[in-house]
Design a protein around this motif. Structure first.
Motif, PDB file in Angstrom:
ATOM      1  N   ALA A   1      -9.191   4.532  -1.157  1.00  0.00           N
ATOM      2  CA  ALA A   1      -9.977   5.035  -0.032  1.00  0.00           C
ATOM      3  C   ALA A   1      -9.248   6.133   0.736  1.00  0.00           C
ATOM      4  N   ILE A   2      -7.908   6.064   0.784  1.00  0.00           N
ATOM      5  CA  ILE A   2      -7.170   7.004   1.640  1.00  0.00           C
ATOM      6  C   ILE A   2      -6.334   8.011   0.861  1.00  0.00           C
ATOM      7  N   TYR A   3      -6.276   7.875  -0.464  1.00  0.00           N
ATOM      8  CA  TYR A   3      -5.377   8.734  -1.247  1.00  0.00           C
ATOM      9  C   TYR A   3      -5.735  10.211  -1.124  1.00  0.00           C
ATOM     10  N   LYS A   4      -7.010  10.529  -1.278  1.00  0.00           N
ATOM     11  CA  LYS A   4      -7.413  11.934  -1.248  1.00  0.00           C
ATOM     12  C   LYS A   4      -7.096  12.605   0.090  1.00  0.00           C
TER      13      LYS A   4
ATOM     14  N   ALA B   1      -4.907  -1.919  -3.590  1.00  0.00           N
ATOM     15  CA  ALA B   1      -5.440  -0.868  -4.455  1.00  0.00           C
ATOM     16  C   ALA B   1      -6.709  -0.268  -3.868  1.00  0.00           C
ATOM     17  N   ALA B   2      -7.596  -1.099  -3.332  1.00  0.00           N
ATOM     18  CA  ALA B   2      -8.847  -0.599  -2.763  1.00  0.00           C
ATOM     19  C   ALA B   2      -8.584   0.347  -1.596  1.00  0.00           C
TER      20      ALA B   2
ATOM     21  N   LEU C   1       0.806  -1.221   0.000  1.00  0.00           N
ATOM     22  CA  LEU C   1       0.000   0.000   0.000  1.00  0.00           C
ATOM     23  C   LEU C   1       0.842   1.276   0.000  1.00  0.00           C
ATOM     24  N   PRO C   2       1.813   1.451   0.908  1.00  0.00           N
ATOM     25  CA  PRO C   2       2.633   2.673   0.867  1.00  0.00           C
ATOM     26  C   PRO C   2       3.407   2.813  -0.438  1.00  0.00           C
TER      27      PRO C   2
ATOM     28  N   LEU D   1       1.345  13.745   0.573  1.00  0.00           N
ATOM     29  CA  LEU D   1       2.054  13.083  -0.519  1.00  0.00           C
ATOM     30  C   LEU D   1       2.551  14.072  -1.563  1.00  0.00           C
ATOM     31  N   HIS D   2       1.759  15.093  -1.827  1.00  0.00           N
ATOM     32  CA  HIS D   2       2.098  16.048  -2.878  1.00  0.00           C
ATOM     33  C   HIS D   2       2.680  17.347  -2.335  1.00  0.00           C
TER      34      HIS D   2
END
Length: 205
Positions: free
Chosen positions: A185-188, A180-181, A45-46, A194-195
């Protein structure tokens, strides 16, 4: 400002590598589905987060570093499991990140993750057949004992290749899809970290 922006990806990569190492230590068996020595974890995941946010090279670096850390602090397989984990994880996040880099939309990210997970599952068969399990067999008691563990679940698994196709391939695919799921779910919520800035979901995951 430029120096700060060049340092941020390294800091994020180090942070995600540490998280990946911790997640790798939190693996757990699913003995009703696959022999207990094959364990489930979400430690890719990371690396997937890094691959989508920073690029596929960073994702592969996270795969490498979390396995190096895991081998140092938690290694119990003489490094064999960590090498296998790195190879499969690098295929997964490398392909997913490379495809997403070409078109950064949510739909593209879903397709990239599916392709990456499928590639990891397919590659798991030759990696385990030619490298991981022969080394395990030589170090820990022979191939017959490994195959016997699979046959306790499905007696029809009569060879190592059959075991890998019947068990490891679908297991690895599910593992990639789970990573991936959770990523979606947590990317946003994690995108500012992260950015290093606000990241619009309309322009990415």
């Amino acid at each position: 400002m430029q120096a700060k922006s060049s340092i941020r990806p390294l800091v994020v990569t180090a942070m995600l590598s540490a998280v990946g190492c911790v997640l790798m230590m939190l693996d757990f068996p699913l003995p009703m589905l696959i022999p207990a020595f094959v364990k489930m974890d979400v430690s890719e995941l990371p690396a997937l987060l890094a691959s989508f946010s920073l690029g596929p090279v960073y994702g592969i670096v996270v795969c490498l570093m979390k396995n190096v850390l895991a081998a140092i602090f938690h290694g119990s397989t003489l490094g064999i499991g960590e090498v296998c984990n790195f190879l499969l994880g690098a295929v997964f996040v490398g392909i997913a990140g490379l495809l997403y880099k070409r078109r950064k939309t949510r739909k593209a990210a879903v397709i990239a993750s599916l392709v990456g997970a499928a590639a990891m599952a397919v590659v798991s068969v030759p990696v385990n057949f030619f490298f991981t399990y022969p080394v395990y067999a030589a170090a820990f008691g022979g191939m017959d004992a490994i195959i016997a563990a699979y046959q306790e679940i499905n007696p029809n698994a009569g060879s190592l290749l059959a075991c890998l196709i019947l068990f490891n391939l679908p297991f690895t695919l599910v593992k990639g899809l789970l990573d991936a799921a959770i990523c979606f779910a947590i990317y946003k919520p994690l995108s500012p970290i992260l950015h290093g800035r606000h990241f619009s979901a309309a322009n990415g995951i």
